[in-house]
Design a protein around this motif. Structure first.
Motif, PDB file in Angstrom:
ATOM      1  N   GLN A  45      25.387 -11.509 -53.346  1.00 32.92           N
ATOM      2  CA  GLN A  45      24.032 -11.546 -52.797  1.00 32.92           C
ATOM      3  C   GLN A  45      23.151 -10.620 -53.629  1.00 32.92           C
ATOM      4  N   GLU A  59      25.503  -7.574 -54.411  1.00 30.53           N
ATOM      5  CA  GLU A  59      26.572  -7.039 -53.575  1.00 30.53           C
ATOM      6  C   GLU A  59      27.663  -8.091 -53.485  1.00 30.53           C
ATOM      7  N   ARG A  63      34.913 -13.556 -49.023  1.00 32.03           N
ATOM      8  CA  ARG A  63      35.048 -14.786 -48.243  1.00 32.03           C
ATOM      9  C   ARG A  63      36.487 -15.280 -48.363  1.00 32.03           C
ATOM     10  N   ASN A 114      32.056  -3.202 -51.230  1.00 32.73           N
ATOM     11  CA  ASN A 114      32.294  -2.512 -49.962  1.00 32.73           C
ATOM     12  C   ASN A 114      33.693  -1.905 -49.934  1.00 32.73           C
ATOM     13  N   ASP A 175      26.257   2.793 -46.728  1.00 32.11           N
ATOM     14  CA  ASP A 175      25.949   1.489 -46.137  1.00 32.11           C
ATOM     15  C   ASP A 175      25.603   1.635 -44.655  1.00 32.11           C
ATOM     16  N   ASP A 176      24.884   0.681 -44.128  1.00 28.82           N
ATOM     17  CA  ASP A 176      24.581   0.614 -42.688  1.00 28.82           C
ATOM     18  C   ASP A 176      23.956   1.894 -42.172  1.00 28.82           C
ATOM     19  N   GLU A 235      14.545 -10.792 -43.952  1.00 25.12           N
ATOM     20  CA  GLU A 235      14.494 -12.241 -43.706  1.00 25.12           C
ATOM     21  C   GLU A 235      13.085 -12.816 -43.754  1.00 25.12           C
ATOM     22  N   TYR A 254      18.372 -12.636 -46.673  1.00 22.37           N
ATOM     23  CA  TYR A 254      18.284 -14.081 -46.860  1.00 22.37           C
ATOM     24  C   TYR A 254      16.972 -14.506 -47.517  1.00 22.37           C
TER      25      TYR A 254
HETATM   26  P1  C2E Z   1      27.596  -5.230 -45.107  1.00 15.65           P
HETATM   27  O1  C2E Z   1      28.260  -4.564 -46.255  1.00 15.65           O
HETATM   28  O2  C2E Z   1      26.576  -4.448 -44.382  1.00 15.65           O
HETATM   29  O3  C2E Z   1      27.019  -6.580 -45.703  1.00 15.65           O
HETATM   30  C1  C2E Z   1      25.853  -7.208 -45.249  1.00 15.65           C
HETATM   31  C2  C2E Z   1      26.159  -8.387 -44.345  1.00 15.65           C
HETATM   32  O4  C2E Z   1      24.941  -8.932 -43.886  1.00 15.65           O
HETATM   33  C3  C2E Z   1      26.888  -9.541 -45.022  1.00 15.65           C
HETATM   34  O5  C2E Z   1      27.685 -10.190 -44.039  1.00 15.65           O
HETATM   35  C4  C2E Z   1      25.739 -10.442 -45.441  1.00 15.65           C
HETATM   36  O6  C2E Z   1      26.136 -11.789 -45.627  1.00 15.65           O
HETATM   37  C5  C2E Z   1      24.840 -10.290 -44.257  1.00 15.65           C
HETATM   38  N1  C2E Z   1      23.438 -10.536 -44.588  1.00 15.65           N
HETATM   39  C6  C2E Z   1      22.803 -10.353 -45.757  1.00 15.65           C
HETATM   40  N2  C2E Z   1      21.496 -10.641 -45.669  1.00 15.65           N
HETATM   41  C7  C2E Z   1      21.275 -11.029 -44.396  1.00 15.65           C
HETATM   42  C8  C2E Z   1      20.116 -11.458 -43.677  1.00 15.65           C
HETATM   43  O7  C2E Z   1      19.002 -11.545 -44.197  1.00 15.65           O
HETATM   44  N3  C2E Z   1      20.291 -11.774 -42.364  1.00 15.65           N
HETATM   45  C9  C2E Z   1      21.510 -11.701 -41.742  1.00 15.65           C
HETATM   46  N4  C2E Z   1      21.582 -12.040 -40.467  1.00 15.65           N
HETATM   47  N5  C2E Z   1      22.629 -11.288 -42.399  1.00 15.65           N
HETATM   48  C10 C2E Z   1      22.504 -10.953 -43.706  1.00 15.65           C
HETATM   49  P2  C2E Z   1      29.187 -10.611 -44.351  1.00 15.65           P
HETATM   50  O8  C2E Z   1      29.301 -11.118 -45.746  1.00 15.65           O
HETATM   51  O9  C2E Z   1      29.655 -11.477 -43.224  1.00 15.65           O
HETATM   52  O10 C2E Z   1      29.943  -9.215 -44.304  1.00 15.65           O
HETATM   53  C11 C2E Z   1      29.980  -8.463 -43.117  1.00 15.65           C
HETATM   54  C12 C2E Z   1      30.562  -7.096 -43.363  1.00 15.65           C
HETATM   55  O11 C2E Z   1      31.926  -7.199 -43.761  1.00 15.65           O
HETATM   56  C13 C2E Z   1      29.877  -6.327 -44.490  1.00 15.65           C
HETATM   57  O12 C2E Z   1      28.698  -5.716 -44.023  1.00 15.65           O
HETATM   58  C14 C2E Z   1      30.952  -5.343 -44.865  1.00 15.65           C
HETATM   59  O13 C2E Z   1      30.946  -4.254 -43.971  1.00 15.65           O
HETATM   60  C15 C2E Z   1      32.210  -6.149 -44.632  1.00 15.65           C
HETATM   61  N6  C2E Z   1      32.689  -6.657 -45.942  1.00 15.65           N
HETATM   62  C16 C2E Z   1      32.265  -7.707 -46.674  1.00 15.65           C
HETATM   63  N7  C2E Z   1      32.961  -7.818 -47.820  1.00 15.65           N
HETATM   64  C17 C2E Z   1      33.856  -6.802 -47.816  1.00 15.65           C
HETATM   65  C18 C2E Z   1      34.871  -6.356 -48.742  1.00 15.65           C
HETATM   66  O14 C2E Z   1      35.075  -6.915 -49.830  1.00 15.65           O
HETATM   67  N8  C2E Z   1      35.603  -5.277 -48.379  1.00 15.65           N
HETATM   68  C19 C2E Z   1      35.383  -4.615 -47.196  1.00 15.65           C
HETATM   69  N9  C2E Z   1      36.147  -3.541 -46.912  1.00 15.65           N
HETATM   70  N10 C2E Z   1      34.438  -5.002 -46.324  1.00 15.65           N
HETATM   71  C20 C2E Z   1      33.683  -6.076 -46.631  1.00 15.65           C
END
Ligand code: C2E
Ligand code: MG
Ligand code: MG
Ligand code: MG
Length: 287
Positions: A45, A59, A63, A114, A175-176, A235, A254
């Motif tokens: 992204q 980032e 998946r 991450n 993050d967050d 968004e 997004y």
């Molecule tokens: P994160 O690191 O805070 O990543 C952002 C999440 O928000 C991602 O969800 C992304 O797809 C989503 N997102 C981005 N832009 C928008 C938007 O405009 N609106 C909305 N509603 N969502 C948006 P994703 O990909 O489902 O990942 C969720 C969480 O899972 C991530 O939060 C991260 O904490 C974790 N994650 C993802 N990939 C990895 C990884 O490779 N390793 C680890 N340890 N954790 C991961």
């Protein structure tokens, strides 16, 4: 009677627990198999400059192309991978894949990855990172590790590890930001390059009076401490306009581009970014 119904409730509870444990075991084994069969994939992204709309980096978001369950998102398997320890192998796969990808990208394009708190706490966390950096010959400056506040609780060790990661040339993002344990003192005590404003604040912009104040304050604080501030989950054009005007450095969400597989990144993202950012720039210019 009460005793009997109590027993039944307990049986139902036990049955529920057993099923849950069974499900978790199956998922654990599945993760292992998924790694062997190459079912995991990194989506990217974009992170976009709030100044000129250029792509600063991506980032990496994990998946899982599951043969039966279809595309599985990290929220559905990372927690189980963390509890079972599978996150160690999975996290290494993510990092190696990201490094290989970074080598293919232009050197000015950053990749952020991450890192789970469980990985961070692993005794050989640093050793494994160093090994992967060496193995892939990636330029560490191109890589950013995203950690969350929960790893900062173990004060002394966290500081040592973050310092070491920095000395390797890696960048560190918090993050967050704003969720969880958020203590302002964390920001001055640890060497972050970037803070990422959590999506919950960004999505409340313009809707809750407090969100605007919080976002503005985080941006000022981050900038004051010499950190780049990134907004997550952007968004709408209105949110982007507010963030740009408040001095946010980078936008992600997004509006600027969804996470996409690596082979679809170049084509689909640039168009969105260019059109939307031209609008945003026009909007901020009016202010
Ligand atoms: P994160 O690191 O805070 O990543 C952002 C999440 O928000 C991602 O969800 C992304 O797809 C989503 N997102 C981005 N832009 C928008 C938007 O405009 N609106 C909305 N509603 N969502 C948006 P994703 O990909 O489902 O990942 C969720 C969480 O899972 C991530 O939060 C991260 O904490 C974790 N994650 C993802 N990939 C990895 C990884 O490779 N390793 C680890 N340890 N954790 C991961
Ligand atoms: Mg992240
Ligand atoms: Mg985040
Ligand atoms: Mg998150």
């Amino acid at each position: 009677h009460a005793k009997k119904s109590g027993r039944n409730t307990f049986r139902a509870y036990r049955k529920g627990m057993d099923e849950l444990i069974e499900k978790r075991r199956a998922l654990e084994a599945d993760i292992e198999r998924g790694l062997e069969r190459d079912e995991f994939e990194l989506y990217l992204q974009p992170r976009v400059s709030a100044l000129d709309g250029s792509i600063i980096g991506y980032e990496a978001l994990l998946r899982w192309n599951h043969p039966e369950r279809g595309m599985v998102h990290p929220g559905d398997f990372i927690p189980v991978a963390e509890v079972s320890g599978k996150i160690i192998g999975l996290g290494e796969w993510v990092l190696r894949e990201a490094c290989r990808l970074a080598v293919e990208l232009p050197p000015e394009v950053h990749l952020s990855v991450n890192v789970s708190p469980v990985q961070f706490r692993h005794p050989d966390f640093l050793g494994r990172i160093e090994a992967i950096l060496k193995e892939t010959s990636v330029a560490p400056q191109q890589l950013e590790l995203e950690i969350t506040e929960s790893v900062l609780i173990d004060d002394e060790r966290a500081r040592l590890i973050l310092g070491h990661l920095k000395s390797l040339g890696l960048k560190i993002a918090l993050d967050d930001f704003g969720t969880g344990y958020s203590s302002l003192s964390y920001l001055s005590r640890y060497p972050f390059d970037v803070i990422k404003i959590d999506r919950s604040f960004v999505s409340a912009l313009g809707e809750e009076e407090t969100a605007n104040a919080i976002v503005r304050t985080i941006i000022e604080l981050g900038n004051g401490l010499g950190m780049r501030v990134v907004a997550e989950g952007v968004e709408t054009v209105e949110q982007a306009g507010y963030l740009c005007a408040a001095g946010c450095d980078e936008l992600q969400g997004y509006l600027l581009g969804r996470p996409l597989p690596v082979n679809r990144i170049a084509r689909e993202i640039s168009e969105t970014v260019v059109t939307e950012l031209t609008r945003i720039a026009r909007l901020s210019a009016h202010r």
